[in-house]
Design a protein around this motif. Structure first.
Motif, PDB file in Angstrom:
ATOM      1  N   LYS A 193      -2.115  33.214  -4.381  1.00 49.14           N
ATOM      2  CA  LYS A 193      -2.197  34.489  -3.671  1.00 49.14           C
ATOM      3  C   LYS A 193      -1.946  34.220  -2.200  1.00 49.14           C
ATOM      4  N   VAL A 194      -1.041  35.003  -1.627  1.00 48.05           N
ATOM      5  CA  VAL A 194      -0.700  34.831  -0.223  1.00 48.05           C
ATOM      6  C   VAL A 194      -0.827  36.157   0.512  1.00 48.05           C
ATOM      7  N   LYS A 195      -1.104  36.063   1.795  1.00 48.28           N
ATOM      8  CA  LYS A 195      -1.152  37.239   2.661  1.00 48.28           C
ATOM      9  C   LYS A 195      -0.016  37.105   3.655  1.00 48.28           C
ATOM     10  N   ALA A 196       0.774  38.169   3.770  1.00 50.48           N
ATOM     11  CA  ALA A 196       1.919  38.151   4.671  1.00 50.48           C
ATOM     12  C   ALA A 196       2.093  39.527   5.289  1.00 50.48           C
ATOM     13  N   THR A 197       2.776  39.558   6.417  1.00 53.04           N
ATOM     14  CA  THR A 197       3.127  40.817   7.054  1.00 53.04           C
ATOM     15  C   THR A 197       4.620  41.016   6.894  1.00 53.04           C
ATOM     16  N   VAL A 198       4.991  42.129   6.268  1.00 49.41           N
ATOM     17  CA  VAL A 198       6.396  42.474   6.090  1.00 49.41           C
ATOM     18  C   VAL A 198       6.768  43.411   7.231  1.00 49.41           C
ATOM     19  N   ALA A 199       7.752  43.003   8.023  1.00 50.72           N
ATOM     20  CA  ALA A 199       8.198  43.796   9.166  1.00 50.72           C
ATOM     21  C   ALA A 199       8.957  45.038   8.693  1.00 50.72           C
ATOM     22  N   ALA A 200       9.243  45.929   9.607  1.00 48.76           N
ATOM     23  CA  ALA A 200       9.956  47.173   9.283  1.00 48.76           C
ATOM     24  C   ALA A 200      11.369  46.904   8.791  1.00 48.76           C
ATOM     25  N   ASP A 201      11.911  45.713   9.077  1.00 47.26           N
ATOM     26  CA  ASP A 201      13.261  45.381   8.591  1.00 47.26           C
ATOM     27  C   ASP A 201      13.231  44.642   7.253  1.00 47.26           C
ATOM     28  N   GLY A 202      12.047  44.434   6.668  1.00 46.25           N
ATOM     29  CA  GLY A 202      11.936  43.834   5.340  1.00 46.25           C
ATOM     30  C   GLY A 202      11.860  42.321   5.329  1.00 46.25           C
ATOM     31  N   ILE A 203      11.643  41.724   6.475  1.00 51.28           N
ATOM     32  CA  ILE A 203      11.557  40.261   6.563  1.00 51.28           C
ATOM     33  C   ILE A 203      10.111  39.889   6.909  1.00 51.28           C
TER      34      ILE A 203
ATOM     35  N   GLU B 157       7.115  38.564   8.726  1.00 54.19           N
ATOM     36  CA  GLU B 157       6.848  38.442  10.154  1.00 54.19           C
ATOM     37  C   GLU B 157       5.652  37.521  10.345  1.00 54.19           C
ATOM     38  N   GLY B 158       5.793  36.470  11.116  1.00 56.01           N
ATOM     39  CA  GLY B 158       4.676  35.569  11.381  1.00 56.01           C
ATOM     40  C   GLY B 158       4.414  34.607  10.231  1.00 56.01           C
ATOM     41  N   ASP B 159       3.205  34.091  10.207  1.00 59.35           N
ATOM     42  CA  ASP B 159       2.824  33.099   9.212  1.00 59.35           C
ATOM     43  C   ASP B 159       2.425  33.749   7.892  1.00 59.35           C
ATOM     44  N   VAL B 160       2.674  33.019   6.817  1.00 54.52           N
ATOM     45  CA  VAL B 160       2.190  33.397   5.489  1.00 54.52           C
ATOM     46  C   VAL B 160       0.940  32.564   5.248  1.00 54.52           C
ATOM     47  N   LYS B 161      -0.153  33.227   4.906  1.00 53.38           N
ATOM     48  CA  LYS B 161      -1.418  32.523   4.685  1.00 53.38           C
ATOM     49  C   LYS B 161      -1.735  32.486   3.198  1.00 53.38           C
ATOM     50  N   VAL B 162      -2.150  31.318   2.720  1.00 52.40           N
ATOM     51  CA  VAL B 162      -2.562  31.178   1.324  1.00 52.40           C
ATOM     52  C   VAL B 162      -4.005  31.666   1.218  1.00 52.40           C
ATOM     53  N   VAL B 163      -4.219  32.701   0.417  1.00 55.47           N
ATOM     54  CA  VAL B 163      -5.545  33.280   0.214  1.00 55.47           C
ATOM     55  C   VAL B 163      -6.241  32.594  -0.953  1.00 55.47           C
ATOM     56  N   LEU B 164      -5.471  32.330  -2.023  1.00 56.37           N
ATOM     57  CA  LEU B 164      -5.979  31.627  -3.192  1.00 56.37           C
ATOM     58  C   LEU B 164      -4.985  30.529  -3.535  1.00 56.37           C
TER      59      LEU B 164
END
Length: 144
Positions: free
Chosen positions: A62-72, A74-81
């Motif tokens: 399980k990962v947490k990520a921020t998807v920017a308005a352009d669909g890419i 944004e920033g770091d992807v964090k492993v939640v599980l």
């Protein structure tokens, strides 16, 4: 004494009214958002060692990520599980960073950045080790 209690009761009622009026206002400012989706998931590049180790298994990451308005991403992807293997998790993170998403949309069709948690079940196919290629094949040996 009665006057003081009455004054406190009025203050409490006013405070409750004030809180009661601000909660709906705050709730109405939350515009419904359609969450982002995966448009193109980049392949997860596992090393031969990881493919052999997890051959014919499904690993959850399980990962947490921020998807920017352009669909890419944004920033770091964090492993939640974690899958339990840092190298495996890193391969999943790298694949997500190369992936393309549909962005989140507000009710009035405005693309916005949005943080999401993605549960990814990674199915590792059967590992078949690559054979070493030699100069002679079975046919050349039989022809001799």
């Amino acid at each position: 004494m009665k006057y003081c209690l009455r004054k406190q009761a009025i203050a409490a009622v006013l405070l409750l009214l004030l809180i009661g009026l601000t909660i709906p206002v705050m709730a109405s400012s939350n515009v419904p958002v359609t969450p982002p989706g995966i448009s193109t998931l980049a392949p997860i590049s596992l090393s031969p060692e990881l493919r052999e180790k997890y051959s014919e298994q499904t690993k959850l990451v399980k990962v947490k990520a921020t998807v920017a308005a352009d669909g890419i991403i944004e920033g770091d992807v964090k492993v939640v599980l974690s899958s339990g293997d840092a190298a495996f998790d890193q391969a999943v993170v790298e694949a997500l960073q190369k992936s393309v998403f549909t962005p989140a949309y507000t009710g009035d069709n405005q693309a916005v950045a949005c943080s999401i948690i993605l549960p990814l079940n990674v199915n590792v196919e059967k590992y078949v080790p690559e054979e070493e290629v030699t100069g002679e094949t079975e046919q050349t040996k039989a022809g001799q």
